[in-house]
Motif scaffolding. Structure first.
Motif, short mmCIF file in Angstrom:
data_model
loop_
_atom_site.label_atom_id
_atom_site.label_comp_id
_atom_site.label_asym_id
_atom_site.label_seq_id
_atom_site.Cartn_x
_atom_site.Cartn_y
_atom_site.Cartn_z
N LEU A 134 0.83 -1.20 0.00
CA LEU A 134 0.00 0.00 0.00
C LEU A 134 0.86 1.25 0.00
O LEU A 134 0.58 2.22 -0.71
N ASN A 135 1.93 1.22 0.82
CA ASN A 135 2.83 2.36 0.88
C ASN A 135 3.52 2.59 -0.46
O ASN A 135 3.68 3.72 -0.92
N SER A 136 3.90 1.48 -1.12
CA SER A 136 4.53 1.56 -2.43
C SER A 136 3.60 2.17 -3.46
O SER A 136 3.99 2.97 -4.29
N CYS A 137 2.32 1.78 -3.38
CA CYS A 137 1.32 2.32 -4.31
C CYS A 137 1.14 3.83 -4.10
O CYS A 137 1.02 4.58 -5.06
N LYS A 138 1.10 4.23 -2.82
CA LYS A 138 0.95 5.66 -2.52
C LYS A 138 2.12 6.46 -3.07
O LYS A 138 1.96 7.53 -3.65
N GLU A 139 3.35 5.92 -2.88
CA GLU A 139 4.53 6.61 -3.38
C GLU A 139 4.52 6.67 -4.90
O GLU A 139 4.91 7.67 -5.50
N ALA A 140 4.06 5.58 -5.53
CA ALA A 140 3.99 5.55 -7.00
C ALA A 140 3.01 6.58 -7.52
O ALA A 140 3.27 7.28 -8.50
N ASP A 141 1.84 6.68 -6.83
CA ASP A 141 0.84 7.67 -7.23
C ASP A 141 1.39 9.10 -7.06
O ASP A 141 1.18 9.98 -7.89
N LYS A 142 2.11 9.29 -5.93
CA LYS A 142 2.67 10.60 -5.64
C LYS A 142 3.67 11.01 -6.71
O LYS A 142 3.68 12.14 -7.20
N THR A 143 4.52 10.07 -7.11
CA THR A 143 5.52 10.32 -8.13
C THR A 143 4.87 10.55 -9.49
O THR A 143 5.28 11.41 -10.26
N ALA A 144 3.82 9.74 -9.78
CA ALA A 144 3.15 9.85 -11.08
C ALA A 144 2.48 11.21 -11.26
O ALA A 144 2.36 11.72 -12.37
N ASN A 145 2.04 11.83 -10.13
CA ASN A 145 1.34 13.11 -10.20
C ASN A 145 2.28 14.31 -10.15
O ASN A 145 1.83 15.45 -10.20
N ARG A 146 3.56 14.06 -10.02
CA ARG A 146 4.51 15.16 -9.98
C ARG A 146 4.60 15.87 -11.33
O ARG A 146 4.43 15.27 -12.37
N ASP A 147 4.90 17.18 -11.25
CA ASP A 147 5.20 17.89 -12.48
C ASP A 147 6.59 17.51 -12.95
O ASP A 147 7.40 16.98 -12.19
N THR A 148 6.86 17.78 -14.20
CA THR A 148 8.16 17.49 -14.81
C THR A 148 8.75 18.82 -15.30
O THR A 148 8.08 19.85 -15.24
N PRO A 149 9.96 18.84 -15.81
CA PRO A 149 10.53 20.09 -16.30
C PRO A 149 9.73 20.76 -17.42
O PRO A 149 9.88 21.97 -17.65
N THR A 150 8.89 20.00 -18.11
CA THR A 150 8.15 20.57 -19.24
C THR A 150 6.65 20.28 -19.18
O THR A 150 5.95 20.43 -20.17
#
Length: 304
Positions: A16-32
């Motif tokens: 569950l923690n891994s999924c939360k971190e994956a979601d958090k990373t997936a929703n991050r903005d990128t340089p562009t």
């Protein structure tokens, strides 16, 4: 059996923690890609507006919202995590950086331009040159009259501005500012006041009074005149032309800095990279500042 149940619970929690971190990373903005909020010293509004317009034309999935505010408020937004990045006329000081001592990273600080503070007077004023000692005496209230005997009216913008912090640090150097100085709402009001009051003197970002003709010659408004400033009484005085800012002959210089607070390579970093690129630096040049990474060419013209 008890051990197996514990193992299942541990694996489930990790999953569950891994999924939360994956979601958090997936929703991050990128340089562009993505959304960020930034705060900018209002002196640099035209420059940052142009940078954002061109940046967004190249990267369609970018949304940057901006607050154009006095320097002190921009810094406050960064320190309270209200803004991901700021543009101001200096680096963060030790007191401001102390907020980040408990973290594993500091904000990234990128110098993007050299700026100048223009000292402006009314065109009818017969004084054309001041040295730094005279300027300090005017700001501290020690020198109160022009050579013709008329009282000097000093006008500045609001107390939170970067211009005031610059004058306190770089000109007054710890001496108190005179209580007789008039504080106006913004630099536009300073420009208008000096243009209509013969005895006045004001301070303004040079980019706010710079325009360029078809031959790229720098021009100043006819309603005011920038004074020549010398380091000492017997030194040559220089006006805040780009060439003299680039050569460091004009003494009232400050450094425009883009500060990004993100622990990963996000949109703030991408925007900073763009501003530091050749295209971003050309925008800065057209705004009347001196680019940090693309030096301008100085040409000496022989008029003989």
């Amino acid at each position: 059996m008890k051990f197996l149940n514990v193992l299942v619970l541990v694996l489930t929690a990790l999953s569950l923690n891994s999924c939360k971190e994956a979601d958090k990373t997936a929703n991050r903005d990128t340089p562009t890609k993505g959304k960020i909020h930034i705060a900018v010293d209002e002196t640099y509004k035209t420059m940052v507006d142009s940078e954002i317009t061109v940046f967004k034309s190249e990267y369609k999935d970018v949304e940057i919202t901006v607050d154009y505010v006095p320097e002190a408020y921009a810094v406050q937004q960064l320190l309270t995590d209200s803004a991901r990045a700021i543009v101001i006329g200096r680096e963060l000081n030790e007191k401001e950086l102390s907020k980040y001592k408990a973290r594993k990273y500091d904000p990234k600080s990128i110098r993007i331009a050299t700026d100048a503070i223009a000292v402006i007077a009314n065109p009818k004023n017969k004084t054309d040159v001041l040295d730094l000692v005279q300027l300090k005496d005017i700001l501290s209230g020690k020198l109160t009259t022009w050579p013709d005997g008329k009282n000097i009216e000093v006008v500045i913008d609001n107390p939170g501005s970067g211009i005031i912090s610059f004058l306190q640090d770089s000109v007054l150097k710890g001496s108190p500012m005179s209580k007789s100085i008039f504080a106006l709402k913004n630099q536009q009001e300073v420009l208008e006041y000096v243009g209509s009051h013969e005895k006045s003197i004001g301070f303004i970002g040079v980019n706010l009074i710079s325009s360029f003709d078809a031959d790229a010659n720098q021009q100043f408004p006819a309603t005011i005149k920038p004074l020549g400033i010398s380091k000492g009484a017997f030194d040559k005085a220089y006006k805040p032309y780009q060439a003299y800012v680039a050569s460091r002959n004009y003494p009232l210089l400050r450094f425009t800095t883009l500060i990004v607070d993100e622990a990963y390579n996000g949109l703030g970093s991408g925007f900073a990279t763009f501003v530091g690129s050749d295209k971003g630096q050309r925008i800065i040049l057209k705004d009347g500042l001196v680019p940090a990474n693309s030096p301008i060419r100085l040409i000496e013209v022989n008029t003989n």
